[in-house]
Design a protein around this motif. Structure first.
Motif, PDB file in Angstrom:
ATOM      1  N   GLN A  24       0.832  -1.208   0.000  1.00  0.00           N
ATOM      2  CA  GLN A  24       0.000   0.000   0.000  1.00  0.00           C
ATOM      3  C   GLN A  24       0.868   1.260   0.000  1.00  0.00           C
ATOM      4  OE1 GLN A  24      -2.341  -0.971   3.423  1.00  0.00           O
ATOM      5  NE2 GLN A  24      -3.542  -2.486   2.296  1.00  0.00           N
ATOM      6  N   ASN A  33      -5.426  12.396  -2.140  1.00  0.00           N
ATOM      7  CA  ASN A  33      -6.224  13.321  -1.345  1.00  0.00           C
ATOM      8  C   ASN A  33      -5.346  14.482  -0.914  1.00  0.00           C
ATOM      9  OD1 ASN A  33      -7.636  14.625   0.783  1.00  0.00           O
ATOM     10  ND2 ASN A  33      -8.731  12.743   1.271  1.00  0.00           N
ATOM     11  N   LEU A  49      -6.561   7.946  -1.464  1.00  0.00           N
ATOM     12  CA  LEU A  49      -6.722   8.130  -2.904  1.00  0.00           C
ATOM     13  C   LEU A  49      -8.176   8.480  -3.190  1.00  0.00           C
ATOM     14  CD1 LEU A  49      -4.724   5.178  -4.554  1.00  0.00           C
ATOM     15  CD2 LEU A  49      -4.037   7.562  -4.299  1.00  0.00           C
ATOM     16  N   VAL A  50      -8.347   9.389  -4.132  1.00  0.00           N
ATOM     17  CA  VAL A  50      -9.685   9.771  -4.571  1.00  0.00           C
ATOM     18  C   VAL A  50      -9.843   9.245  -5.991  1.00  0.00           C
ATOM     19  CG1 VAL A  50     -11.225  11.706  -5.063  1.00  0.00           C
ATOM     20  CG2 VAL A  50      -9.628  11.839  -3.132  1.00  0.00           C
ATOM     21  N   LYS A  51     -10.889   8.458  -6.198  1.00  0.00           N
ATOM     22  CA  LYS A  51     -11.127   7.851  -7.514  1.00  0.00           C
ATOM     23  C   LYS A  51     -11.931   8.824  -8.361  1.00  0.00           C
ATOM     24  CE  LYS A  51     -12.503   3.413  -9.414  1.00  0.00           C
ATOM     25  NZ  LYS A  51     -12.990   2.085  -9.040  1.00  0.00           N
ATOM     26  N   LEU A  95      -5.086  -0.494  -3.925  1.00  0.00           N
ATOM     27  CA  LEU A  95      -5.881   0.633  -4.433  1.00  0.00           C
ATOM     28  C   LEU A  95      -7.226   0.712  -3.718  1.00  0.00           C
ATOM     29  CD1 LEU A  95      -5.148   0.347  -8.264  1.00  0.00           C
ATOM     30  CD2 LEU A  95      -4.424   2.203  -6.740  1.00  0.00           C
ATOM     31  N   SER A  96      -7.832  -0.432  -3.504  1.00  0.00           N
ATOM     32  CA  SER A  96      -9.128  -0.472  -2.828  1.00  0.00           C
ATOM     33  C   SER A  96      -9.012   0.052  -1.394  1.00  0.00           C
ATOM     34  CB  SER A  96      -9.671  -1.901  -2.839  1.00  0.00           C
ATOM     35  OG  SER A  96     -10.886  -1.969  -2.142  1.00  0.00           O
ATOM     36  N   TYR A 128      -7.016   7.906 -10.542  1.00  0.00           N
ATOM     37  CA  TYR A 128      -6.945   8.308  -9.141  1.00  0.00           C
ATOM     38  C   TYR A 128      -6.118   9.571  -8.981  1.00  0.00           C
ATOM     39  CZ  TYR A 128      -8.379   3.484  -8.160  1.00  0.00           C
ATOM     40  OH  TYR A 128      -9.051   2.295  -8.109  1.00  0.00           O
ATOM     41  N   GLU A 184      -8.271   3.793  -1.326  1.00  0.00           N
ATOM     42  CA  GLU A 184      -9.488   4.541  -1.649  1.00  0.00           C
ATOM     43  C   GLU A 184     -10.443   4.538  -0.455  1.00  0.00           C
ATOM     44  OE1 GLU A 184     -13.203   4.575  -4.805  1.00  0.00           O
ATOM     45  OE2 GLU A 184     -11.655   3.041  -5.010  1.00  0.00           O
ATOM     46  N   ASN A 185     -10.618   3.392   0.192  1.00  0.00           N
ATOM     47  CA  ASN A 185     -11.509   3.312   1.354  1.00  0.00           C
ATOM     48  C   ASN A 185     -11.029   4.185   2.505  1.00  0.00           C
ATOM     49  OD1 ASN A 185     -13.271   1.551   0.088  1.00  0.00           O
ATOM     50  ND2 ASN A 185     -12.271  -0.274   0.889  1.00  0.00           N
ATOM     51  N   GLY A 240      -9.476   6.916   2.077  1.00  0.00           N
ATOM     52  CA  GLY A 240      -9.561   8.298   1.631  1.00  0.00           C
ATOM     53  C   GLY A 240      -8.217   8.886   1.242  1.00  0.00           C
TER      54      GLY A 240
END
Length: 139
Positions: free
Chosen positions: A29, A88, A77-79, A68-69, A85, A72-73, A75
């Motif tokens: 990650q 943030n 990374l913003v999809k 990536l998941s 992406y 993103e969860n 926050g």
């Protein structure tokens, strides 16, 4: 009907995120986040190919998808769209407190407003008027 008062802007609360250490990120990650940052994802949304990230970071494609998941969860990374992406901005400002202070000042300082002199027509001096009337050849 009573309205609840809104909280004042607080840069330490509103422009920061928890430290990466406290989020217990895996090496994959961290690597995925660094890859997005290194490829321009701080300033704009970029296409992120799991295959390319996997090859560059030495991970499997499924590990990159999981990374990536989770990012993103969390926050981080913003999809923007499928496979696109950006990082943030709060994460970025957490790393750069001097920029956070500058942005906080920009958001809380009073606006620059033109006065009567600024709105008045610009004075043209005699020299400026002569310059505008004279045609000069370009040699």
């Amino acid at each position: 009907m009573t309205t609840m008062p809104t909280e004042a802007f607080n840069p330490e609360r509103d422009l920061t995120s928890p430290s990466l250490y406290s989020l217990n990120l895996s090496a994959a990650q961290h690597c995925t986040l660094a890859w997005v940052e290194d490829h321009g994802g701080l300033f704009q949304a970029i296409p992120v190919s799991a295959e390319e990230v996997a090859e560059d970071c030495g991970n499997s494609v499924s590990t990159v998808h999981e990374s990536l998941s989770r990012l993103e969860n969390l926050g981080l990374l913003v999809k923007a769209s499928i496979g696109v992406y950006r990082i943030n901005a709060r994460y970025y400002f957490t790393l750069h407190p001097e920029l956070r202070e500058m942005i906080a000042a920009a958001l809380t300082d009073p606006p620059v407003t033109p006065d009567d002199r600024a709105r008045a027509p610009r004075k043209v001096t005699n020299t400026d008027a002569r310059r505008r009337k004279t045609l000069r050849s370009v040699d």
